[in-house]
Design a protein around this motif. Structure first.
Motif, PDB file in Angstrom:
ATOM      1  N   VAL A  10      -5.423   2.809  -3.220  1.00 40.81           N
ATOM      2  CA  VAL A  10      -4.563   2.559  -4.770  1.00 40.81           C
ATOM      3  C   VAL A  10      -2.979   2.415  -4.622  1.00 40.81           C
ATOM      4  O   VAL A  10      -2.302   2.628  -4.082  1.00 40.81           O
ATOM      5  CB  VAL A  10      -4.570   3.868  -5.532  1.00 40.81           C
ATOM      6  N   VAL A  11      -2.870   1.260  -5.853  1.00 43.18           N
ATOM      7  CA  VAL A  11      -0.781   1.323  -5.571  1.00 43.18           C
ATOM      8  C   VAL A  11      -0.003   1.010  -6.400  1.00 43.18           C
ATOM      9  O   VAL A  11      -1.305   0.300  -7.715  1.00 43.18           O
ATOM     10  CB  VAL A  11      -0.731  -0.496  -4.944  1.00 43.18           C
ATOM     11  N   THR A  12       0.871   1.745  -6.644  1.00 43.88           N
ATOM     12  CA  THR A  12       1.016   2.237  -7.756  1.00 43.88           C
ATOM     13  C   THR A  12       2.424   2.142  -7.688  1.00 43.88           C
ATOM     14  O   THR A  12       3.002   1.601  -6.789  1.00 43.88           O
ATOM     15  CB  THR A  12       0.774   4.027  -8.809  1.00 43.88           C
ATOM     16  N   ALA A  13       2.995   2.373  -9.017  1.00 48.21           N
ATOM     17  CA  ALA A  13       4.603   1.745  -8.909  1.00 48.21           C
ATOM     18  C   ALA A  13       5.753   2.895  -7.986  1.00 48.21           C
ATOM     19  O   ALA A  13       6.848   1.695  -7.561  1.00 48.21           O
ATOM     20  CB  ALA A  13       5.573   1.992 -10.894  1.00 48.21           C
ATOM     21  N   LEU A  17      -1.874   5.031  -1.931  1.00 47.42           N
ATOM     22  CA  LEU A  17      -2.851   5.915  -1.163  1.00 47.42           C
ATOM     23  C   LEU A  17      -3.998   5.159  -0.851  1.00 47.42           C
ATOM     24  O   LEU A  17      -4.653   4.814  -1.861  1.00 47.42           O
ATOM     25  CB  LEU A  17      -2.701   7.265  -1.380  1.00 47.42           C
ATOM     26  N   LEU A  18      -4.335   6.274  -0.640  1.00 42.40           N
ATOM     27  CA  LEU A  18      -6.412   5.380  -0.013  1.00 42.40           C
ATOM     28  C   LEU A  18      -7.303   6.436  -1.041  1.00 42.40           C
ATOM     29  O   LEU A  18      -7.108   7.635  -0.647  1.00 42.40           O
ATOM     30  CB  LEU A  18      -6.382   5.868   2.068  1.00 42.40           C
ATOM     31  N   ALA A  19      -7.954   5.859  -1.851  1.00 42.57           N
ATOM     32  CA  ALA A  19      -8.468   6.870  -2.485  1.00 42.57           C
ATOM     33  C   ALA A  19      -9.227   6.054  -3.609  1.00 42.57           C
ATOM     34  O   ALA A  19      -9.417   5.231  -3.687  1.00 42.57           O
ATOM     35  CB  ALA A  19      -7.008   7.488  -4.050  1.00 42.57           C
ATOM     36  N   ASP A  20      -9.826   6.895  -4.523  1.00 41.17           N
ATOM     37  CA  ASP A  20     -11.246   6.056  -4.640  1.00 41.17           C
ATOM     38  C   ASP A  20     -11.390   6.708  -6.389  1.00 41.17           C
ATOM     39  O   ASP A  20     -10.429   7.338  -6.809  1.00 41.17           O
ATOM     40  CB  ASP A  20     -12.520   6.662  -4.716  1.00 41.17           C
ATOM     41  N   ALA A  29     -11.507   8.039 -15.024  1.00 39.85           N
ATOM     42  CA  ALA A  29     -11.555   9.912 -15.159  1.00 39.85           C
ATOM     43  C   ALA A  29     -10.971  10.329 -13.978  1.00 39.85           C
ATOM     44  O   ALA A  29     -10.633  11.731 -13.740  1.00 39.85           O
ATOM     45  CB  ALA A  29     -13.086  10.613 -15.399  1.00 39.85           C
ATOM     46  N   GLU A  30     -10.531  10.281 -13.015  1.00 38.40           N
ATOM     47  CA  GLU A  30     -10.515  10.596 -11.249  1.00 38.40           C
ATOM     48  C   GLU A  30     -10.096   9.539 -10.703  1.00 38.40           C
ATOM     49  O   GLU A  30     -10.865   8.395 -10.880  1.00 38.40           O
ATOM     50  CB  GLU A  30     -12.137  11.263 -10.535  1.00 38.40           C
ATOM     51  N   VAL A  31      -9.284  10.381 -10.018  1.00 38.02           N
ATOM     52  CA  VAL A  31      -8.127   9.300  -9.083  1.00 38.02           C
ATOM     53  C   VAL A  31      -7.914  10.210  -7.540  1.00 38.02           C
ATOM     54  O   VAL A  31      -7.477  11.250  -7.985  1.00 38.02           O
ATOM     55  CB  VAL A  31      -7.094   9.245  -9.028  1.00 38.02           C
ATOM     56  N   ALA A 384      -0.930   1.983 -15.332  1.00 40.61           N
ATOM     57  CA  ALA A 384      -0.764   3.616 -14.794  1.00 40.61           C
ATOM     58  C   ALA A 384      -2.732   3.284 -13.874  1.00 40.61           C
ATOM     59  O   ALA A 384      -3.417   2.899 -14.949  1.00 40.61           O
ATOM     60  CB  ALA A 384      -0.405   4.727 -15.372  1.00 40.61           C
ATOM     61  N   ILE A 385      -2.837   4.185 -13.019  1.00 39.22           N
ATOM     62  CA  ILE A 385      -3.939   4.261 -12.098  1.00 39.22           C
ATOM     63  C   ILE A 385      -3.975   6.080 -12.275  1.00 39.22           C
ATOM     64  O   ILE A 385      -3.440   6.131 -11.391  1.00 39.22           O
ATOM     65  CB  ILE A 385      -3.756   3.742 -10.866  1.00 39.22           C
ATOM     66  N   ALA A 386      -4.299   6.728 -13.287  1.00 37.64           N
ATOM     67  CA  ALA A 386      -4.363   8.326 -13.159  1.00 37.64           C
ATOM     68  C   ALA A 386      -5.542   8.302 -14.390  1.00 37.64           C
ATOM     69  O   ALA A 386      -5.677   7.355 -15.538  1.00 37.64           O
ATOM     70  CB  ALA A 386      -3.012   8.452 -13.597  1.00 37.64           C
TER      71      ALA A 386
END
Ligand code: URP
Ligand code: ZN
Ligand code: ZN
Length: 463
Positions: A10-13, A17-20, A29-31, A384-386
């Protein structure tokens, strides 16, 4: 409906991080690491890929009457092409015709988009006339979710407005919180240079570029920022193309002013040398501001790196070479101004920015998604990825090879400004509000599923 994107990066601004990522319905719903698939849940394996927020292109012109014709992509073809390249939100421009109400223009553009768009879309309003009820109209627009306005310092007798109009619009935004976007070129000076060129028989496409000096851009950028400073409000310079113009933004930002600016892939990757082609071919590169001397390119990349430029948009305004650009075969002033690019923005910035070491992966996400979301009042719904954000997500394969060409692109236009550019990195899965719309180069979305996006005034980027 629920989907789990597993094993990706997962790449944000801000972080990598390695995440699902779990999508439920239209939202994230979840990160987190090690999320387990639930029964009946769709699982997408993103191992080796980046999971990034969908791209936001804050500057497009779909189905727009301009230069005696209409831009060749409409909301159906343009937004589908955008999706192929990993863009899940656009902000297009409605135009207030002189002497008319902005609500009418908004209605016209809503009808153009409704039932056609593949991805979500917001609208800016181009202001051509503040006489009568113009200032109240601006407030109406903000209530309708049109939280930004574009004003033109160029194109006299078509879209250009005077300094008084610009200043009144800027002042109004101190009350309604909207953001003024400026097309910053000194149109009056350019008009004289154009007339002089034509009088000397200089009618070829290259004279479009040669009659629009960088100082005409820098002067207008300076004036736009000065007017915004007097009014005490932020300002956003669109499609900034030159070092001279960038210097004005840098000086203002260094003084702490809320001056923002975008550039576009064409100004980062192409120079006026591209117009050095035989015959009328160079009309493909007739857009405004024009391509510049190549010395400008590294300065714009530096501007992106140092945050003197915050956003890369496309200014996608396609006209077919065969039957639209040709309107100006004998006179460059009749060539419809604009070029295509909505599909290629992420590919180009990834390859020539990230892969070339000019920007980090986080900055890539920031300038193509998070910053436009913040500046234009869409964050954190978009950009956003949140948990809680719209599930506008791109699974980006950084190793995918892609050859940019009009033969294979999805934009409804018969040429590419980036023909033959071989890039590494492309969108593999594209989700828009939780719905998979592009999968391994296939469009699997639905015409008209895109929704109008109401944007908030005071997006907060300048606080
Ligand atoms: O040439 C351009 N850029 N055409 C679109 C209109 C504008 O000024 O953004
Ligand atoms: Zn413009
Ligand atoms: Zn534009």
């Amino acid at each position: 409906m629920s989907t789990l994107i597993q094993h990706g990066t997962v790449v944000t601004a801000r972080e990598t991080l390695l995440a699902d990522v779990r999508i439920e319905g239209e939202r994230i719903a979840e990160v987190g690491p090690g999320l387990l698939p639930r029964p009946q849940e769709e699982a997408i394996d993103a191992a080796g890929a980046y999971v990034i927020p969908g791209g936001i292109d804050a500057h497009t012109h779909l189905d727009m009457p301009f230069g005696g014709t209409v831009s060749s992509d409409d909301f159906e073809t343009g937004t589908r092409a955008a999706a192929f390249g990993g863009t899940t939100t656009i902000v297009d421009f409605a135009i207030q015709a002189r002497g008319t109400r902005m609500l009418d223009a908004l209605d016209t553009w809503m009808k153009k988009a409704e039932g056609r768009a593949a991805i979500d879309y917001g609208l800016h309003m181009i202001v051509t006339d503040l006489a009568g009820a113009g200032l109240e109209d601006m407030d109406d627009m903000v209530r309708e979710g049109v939280a930004s306005f574009k004003l033109f310092m160029a194109y006299p007798n078509v879209l250009m407005v005077d300094d008084a109009t610009i200043f009144r619009a800027l002042q109004q935004t101190s009350k309604n919180g909207a953001l003024i976007c400026m097309h910053a070129e000194n149109g009056s000076v350019i008009d004289i240079l154009v007339r002089q060129a034509l009088a000397q028989g200089k009618t070829a496409p290259i004279y479009h570029a040669l009659t629009r000096p960088t100082l005409a851009e820098a002067e207008a950028v300076h004036r736009a920022i000065a007017l915004a400073e007097i009014a005490g409000v932020p300002v956003y310079i669109v499609h900034l193309s030159s070092e001279d113009a960038l210097n004005q933004v840098r000086e203002a930002r260094d003084r702490g002013l809320p001056a923002f600016a975008e550039t576009c892939p064409q100004y980062l990757l192409l120079s006026i040398d591209s117009m050095n082609v035989p015959g009328f071919e160079s009309a493909k590169y007739v857009f405004t501001p024009p391509l510049r001397e190549k010395e400008n390119l590294p300065k714009l990349w530096d501007g992106l790196k140092s945050d003197h430029l915050q956003v890369v948009s496309t200014d996608h305004c396609p006209f077919c070479f065969e039957d639209q650009k040709s309107l100006g075969k004998d006179d460059f002033t009749k060539i419809p101004n604009g070029g295509p690019g909505i599909e290629n923005r992420l590919q180009l910035l990834h390859h020539y920015g990230v892969n070339a070491g000019k920007i980090t992966l986080n900055r890539f996400v920031e300038i193509l998604s998070t910053a436009p979301a913040r500046i234009f009042g869409m964050y954190p719904k978009k950009g956003a990825i949140a948990p809680g954000s719209d599930a506008d997500i791109v699974v980006w394969d950084p190793k995918a090879e892609h050859l940019i060409s009009a033969k294979t692109h999805h934009m409804r236009v018969d040429y590419s400004m980036f023909e033959g550019f071989q890039v590494q990195g492309n969108a593999r899965h594209v989700f828009s509000r939780g719905e998979l719309i592009v999968e391994n180069g296939q469009y699997v979305g639905r015409v008209g599923r895109g929704q109008y996006l109401r944007r908030a005034a005071r997006g907060g980027a300048w606080k």
